[in-house]
Design a protein around this motif. Structure first.
Motif, PDB file in Angstrom:
ATOM      1  N   UNK A 178       5.784  -6.750  -7.155  1.00  0.00           N
ATOM      2  CA  UNK A 178       6.187  -5.399  -6.624  1.00  0.00           C
ATOM      3  C   UNK A 178       6.195  -5.261  -5.107  1.00  0.00           C
ATOM      4  N   UNK A 179       6.739  -6.313  -4.420  1.00  0.00           N
ATOM      5  CA  UNK A 179       6.793  -6.200  -2.956  1.00  0.00           C
ATOM      6  C   UNK A 179       8.158  -5.635  -2.653  1.00  0.00           C
ATOM      7  N   UNK A 180       8.114  -3.942  -2.837  1.00  0.00           N
ATOM      8  CA  UNK A 180       9.386  -3.281  -2.813  1.00  0.00           C
ATOM      9  C   UNK A 180       9.314  -2.346  -1.570  1.00  0.00           C
ATOM     10  N   UNK A 181      10.360  -1.661  -1.208  1.00  0.00           N
ATOM     11  CA  UNK A 181      10.548  -0.651  -0.258  1.00  0.00           C
ATOM     12  C   UNK A 181       9.644   0.454  -0.339  1.00  0.00           C
ATOM     13  N   UNK A 182       9.365   0.828  -1.494  1.00  0.00           N
ATOM     14  CA  UNK A 182       8.399   2.019  -1.815  1.00  0.00           C
ATOM     15  C   UNK A 182       6.881   1.583  -1.316  1.00  0.00           C
ATOM     16  N   UNK A 183       6.579   0.149  -1.299  1.00  0.00           N
ATOM     17  CA  UNK A 183       5.370   0.099  -0.829  1.00  0.00           C
ATOM     18  C   UNK A 183       5.206  -0.595   0.531  1.00  0.00           C
ATOM     19  N   UNK A 184       6.373  -0.418   1.293  1.00  0.00           N
ATOM     20  CA  UNK A 184       6.570  -1.020   2.481  1.00  0.00           C
ATOM     21  C   UNK A 184       5.346  -0.788   3.247  1.00  0.00           C
ATOM     22  N   UNK A 202       3.610  -4.362   4.150  1.00  0.00           N
ATOM     23  CA  UNK A 202       4.008  -5.085   5.624  1.00  0.00           C
ATOM     24  C   UNK A 202       2.777  -6.207   5.971  1.00  0.00           C
ATOM     25  N   UNK A 203       1.607  -5.450   6.137  1.00  0.00           N
ATOM     26  CA  UNK A 203       0.604  -6.337   6.753  1.00  0.00           C
ATOM     27  C   UNK A 203       0.132  -7.624   5.938  1.00  0.00           C
ATOM     28  N   UNK A 204       0.579  -7.613   4.653  1.00  0.00           N
ATOM     29  CA  UNK A 204       0.410  -8.862   3.963  1.00  0.00           C
ATOM     30  C   UNK A 204       1.704  -9.858   3.758  1.00  0.00           C
ATOM     31  N   UNK A 205       2.690  -9.524   4.597  1.00  0.00           N
ATOM     32  CA  UNK A 205       3.935 -10.361   4.390  1.00  0.00           C
ATOM     33  C   UNK A 205       3.890 -11.632   5.123  1.00  0.00           C
TER      34      UNK A 205
END
Length: 197
Positions: free
Chosen positions: A28-34, A38-41
């Motif tokens: 679920x690495x989706x924009x909703x959870x951006x 982002x810190x774990x990208x």
């Protein structure tokens, strides 16, 4: 947003993933959870790269709701704040190291196994181990990890490539999973494991 706990704080058992029988799940690495993701990208993309270098398949999940028929309890629980298919929020984050050929499993509840064909795909691929990364640590990642364990897969849970809304919730999941369901790993442990199979 919480992530980056050391696996050493909570692990009760030690084992390394086997690249010959493992798959990486990016949950679920989706924009909703951006803002949470982002810190774990960097850790997720590092894990993806390590897996690709060692021929470990990478599967992404995308949480989305297509109609009231698949809302389940989530609509009530989150007061109607759900991820609707076809919106920008439902799309995967563009900075992810995702290839067009990568499998994306759509799901509508916390588990990546419920009402999907994920288990069948993994069995067809000869997978025996899953490595779980993504968001949210204590919801979709934890539920997917528990279900994988119950379905007979050996589960590895990333401590630095998962995140949620607070450090307390993140750490609580790590403690619970390490006690009864998963081996804890991070990018460094995966790199070491894949370097010395």
């Amino acid at each position: 947003m919480a992530s980056s706990s050391s696996y050493k704080n909570y692990e009760t058992r030690t084992r390394n993933p086997d690249p010959k029988s493992a798959v990486l799940l990016v949950i679920d690495m989706q924009n909703y959870f951006y803002s949470m993701g982002k810190p774990i990208l960097p850790a997720i993309n590092t894990t993806i790269e390590l897996c690709r270098q060692n021929s470990v398949p990478v599967i992404f999940t995308r949480h989305c709701h297509k109609s009231p028929d698949d809302y389940g309890m989530l609509y009530e629980w989150w007061n109607g704040d759900i991820i609707r298919d076809g919106t920008v929020e439902a799309q995967l984050i563009t900075e992810l190291d995702k290839r067009d050929s990568d499998l994306v499993v759509e799901k509508h509840t916390y588990s990546a196994f419920r009402d999907t064909n994920l288990e069948e795909k993994l069995l067809d691929m000869g997978i025996k181990e899953v490595i779980v990364t993504g968001v949210m640590t204590n919801l979709c990642c934890e539920t997917t990890a528990r279900e994988a364990f119950i379905r007979g897969f050996r589960v590895f849970f990333s401590t630095d490539a998962t995140a949620t809304s607070s450090a307390e919730l993140h750490d609580a999941t790590l403690k619970n999973l390490a006690y009864g369901f998963t081996y804890l790993v991070d990018c460094k442990r995966i790199q070491a494991a894949f370097s010395n199979p």
